[in-house]
Write a protein that holds these residues in place. Structure first.
Motif, PDB file in Angstrom:
ATOM      1  N   UNK A  58      62.781 156.515 116.489  1.00  0.00           N
ATOM      2  CA  UNK A  58      63.430 155.204 116.512  1.00  0.00           C
ATOM      3  C   UNK A  58      62.347 154.179 116.236  1.00  0.00           C
ATOM      4  N   UNK A  59      62.647 153.208 115.393  1.00  0.00           N
ATOM      5  CA  UNK A  59      61.648 152.189 115.062  1.00  0.00           C
ATOM      6  C   UNK A  59      62.344 150.927 114.577  1.00  0.00           C
ATOM      7  N   UNK A  60      61.566 149.855 114.522  1.00  0.00           N
ATOM      8  CA  UNK A  60      62.039 148.602 113.948  1.00  0.00           C
ATOM      9  C   UNK A  60      61.320 148.391 112.625  1.00  0.00           C
ATOM     10  N   UNK A  61      62.087 148.002 111.619  1.00  0.00           N
ATOM     11  CA  UNK A  61      61.528 147.772 110.292  1.00  0.00           C
ATOM     12  C   UNK A  61      61.845 146.346 109.851  1.00  0.00           C
ATOM     13  N   UNK A  62      61.039 145.868 108.931  1.00  0.00           N
ATOM     14  CA  UNK A  62      61.303 144.592 108.268  1.00  0.00           C
ATOM     15  C   UNK A  62      61.872 144.925 106.898  1.00  0.00           C
ATOM     16  N   UNK A  63      63.054 144.376 106.585  1.00  0.00           N
ATOM     17  CA  UNK A  63      63.680 144.608 105.279  1.00  0.00           C
ATOM     18  C   UNK A  63      64.589 143.437 104.960  1.00  0.00           C
ATOM     19  N   UNK A  64      64.457 142.930 103.751  1.00  0.00           N
ATOM     20  CA  UNK A  64      65.325 141.855 103.250  1.00  0.00           C
ATOM     21  C   UNK A  64      65.357 140.664 104.205  1.00  0.00           C
ATOM     22  N   UNK A  65      64.201 140.289 104.740  1.00  0.00           N
ATOM     23  CA  UNK A  65      64.097 139.114 105.598  1.00  0.00           C
ATOM     24  C   UNK A  65      64.596 139.296 107.012  1.00  0.00           C
ATOM     25  N   UNK A 116      64.821 141.997 110.713  1.00  0.00           N
ATOM     26  CA  UNK A 116      64.357 143.144 111.476  1.00  0.00           C
ATOM     27  C   UNK A 116      65.556 144.060 111.683  1.00  0.00           C
ATOM     28  N   UNK A 117      65.393 145.334 111.375  1.00  0.00           N
ATOM     29  CA  UNK A 117      66.478 146.307 111.505  1.00  0.00           C
ATOM     30  C   UNK A 117      65.983 147.533 112.264  1.00  0.00           C
ATOM     31  N   UNK A 118      66.864 148.097 113.063  1.00  0.00           N
ATOM     32  CA  UNK A 118      66.553 149.323 113.795  1.00  0.00           C
ATOM     33  C   UNK A 118      66.879 150.514 112.903  1.00  0.00           C
ATOM     34  N   UNK A 164      56.408 145.485 113.282  1.00  0.00           N
ATOM     35  CA  UNK A 164      57.322 144.898 112.301  1.00  0.00           C
ATOM     36  C   UNK A 164      57.032 143.397 112.137  1.00  0.00           C
ATOM     37  N   UNK A 165      56.519 142.749 113.192  1.00  0.00           N
ATOM     38  CA  UNK A 165      56.143 141.332 113.095  1.00  0.00           C
ATOM     39  C   UNK A 165      54.975 141.158 112.113  1.00  0.00           C
ATOM     40  N   UNK A 184      59.874 148.274 105.599  1.00  0.00           N
ATOM     41  CA  UNK A 184      58.483 148.260 106.070  1.00  0.00           C
ATOM     42  C   UNK A 184      58.563 148.558 107.573  1.00  0.00           C
ATOM     43  N   UNK A 185      58.274 149.807 107.922  1.00  0.00           N
ATOM     44  CA  UNK A 185      58.505 150.310 109.271  1.00  0.00           C
ATOM     45  C   UNK A 185      57.295 150.076 110.163  1.00  0.00           C
ATOM     46  N   UNK A 186      57.542 149.486 111.325  1.00  0.00           N
ATOM     47  CA  UNK A 186      56.506 149.317 112.339  1.00  0.00           C
ATOM     48  C   UNK A 186      56.477 150.540 113.240  1.00  0.00           C
TER      49      UNK A 186
END
Length: 185
Positions: free
Chosen positions: A10-17, A19-21, A74-75, A94-96
């Protein structure tokens, strides 16, 4: 690692402006590329990520999703995306991985450093690793070569009993391994 299943994460990613799980469940059912790199705001990494970004639309058209992964948050990915011209071109995940769970799952965590190796994994729709590449710190990867590997893996998956020889390119002849070929290549 080849022919093994991806492990749960499980992770948080940045995509298309935003944050998505995400989790391994977001990978299943499609082809996926996991593109590990050491760190944001570095030197070789942005050149590779930008090169991959230039192929993202083509990969999407082939049914492939891309997940770039580093142990940054992700930040940090958002800040890099917002401040770097090269990274600003990225539309893939872009996965944190600040807990290093994903990086450890794929066996590319640099022990004692908390950083990922420069590594690429190609995952099929069943979650099975079909290809991998790991390079030294100073050796950047080429998205064009990754494209060739994706096309070969997809071809082999769609054509049981055929294999792609060295330097195979889409549309070229393949091989059908058999007793008749032994010693004749």
């Amino acid at each position: 690692m080849i022919n093994t299943q991806i492990k749960p994460f499980n992770a948080t990613a940045f995509k298309a402006g935003e944050f998505v799980e995400i989790s391994e469940k977001d990978v299943l059912g499609k082809w996926a590329v996991f593109f590990f790199y050491p760190a944001d705001f570095t030197f070789v990494c942005p050149t590779e990520l930008e090169d991959l970004a230039s192929k993202y639309d083509e990969l999407k058209g082939m049914g492939v999703e891309v997940f770039s992964v580093s142990t940054d948050t992700h930040f940090c990915h958002k800040a890099w995306h917002d401040t770097s011209e090269a990274i600003g071109t990225i539309n893939y995940y872009m996965v944190g991985d600040q807990t290093a769970t994903i990086t450890s799952n794929f066996g590319v965590l640099r022990e004692g450093q908390g950083l990922a190796d420069r590594a690429t994994f190609l995952i099929d729709p069943e979650g099975t690793i079909q290809a991998m590449e790991i390079t030294a710190e100073g050796i950047g990867r080429d998205a064009e070569d990754l494209m060739r590997k994706v096309k070969a893996a997809q071809y082999v998956a769609a054509h049981p009993g055929e294999v792609c020889p060295a330097k195979w390119k889409e549309g070229e002849a393949t091989l059908a391994p058999s007793l008749d070929l032994v010693g004749k290549i």
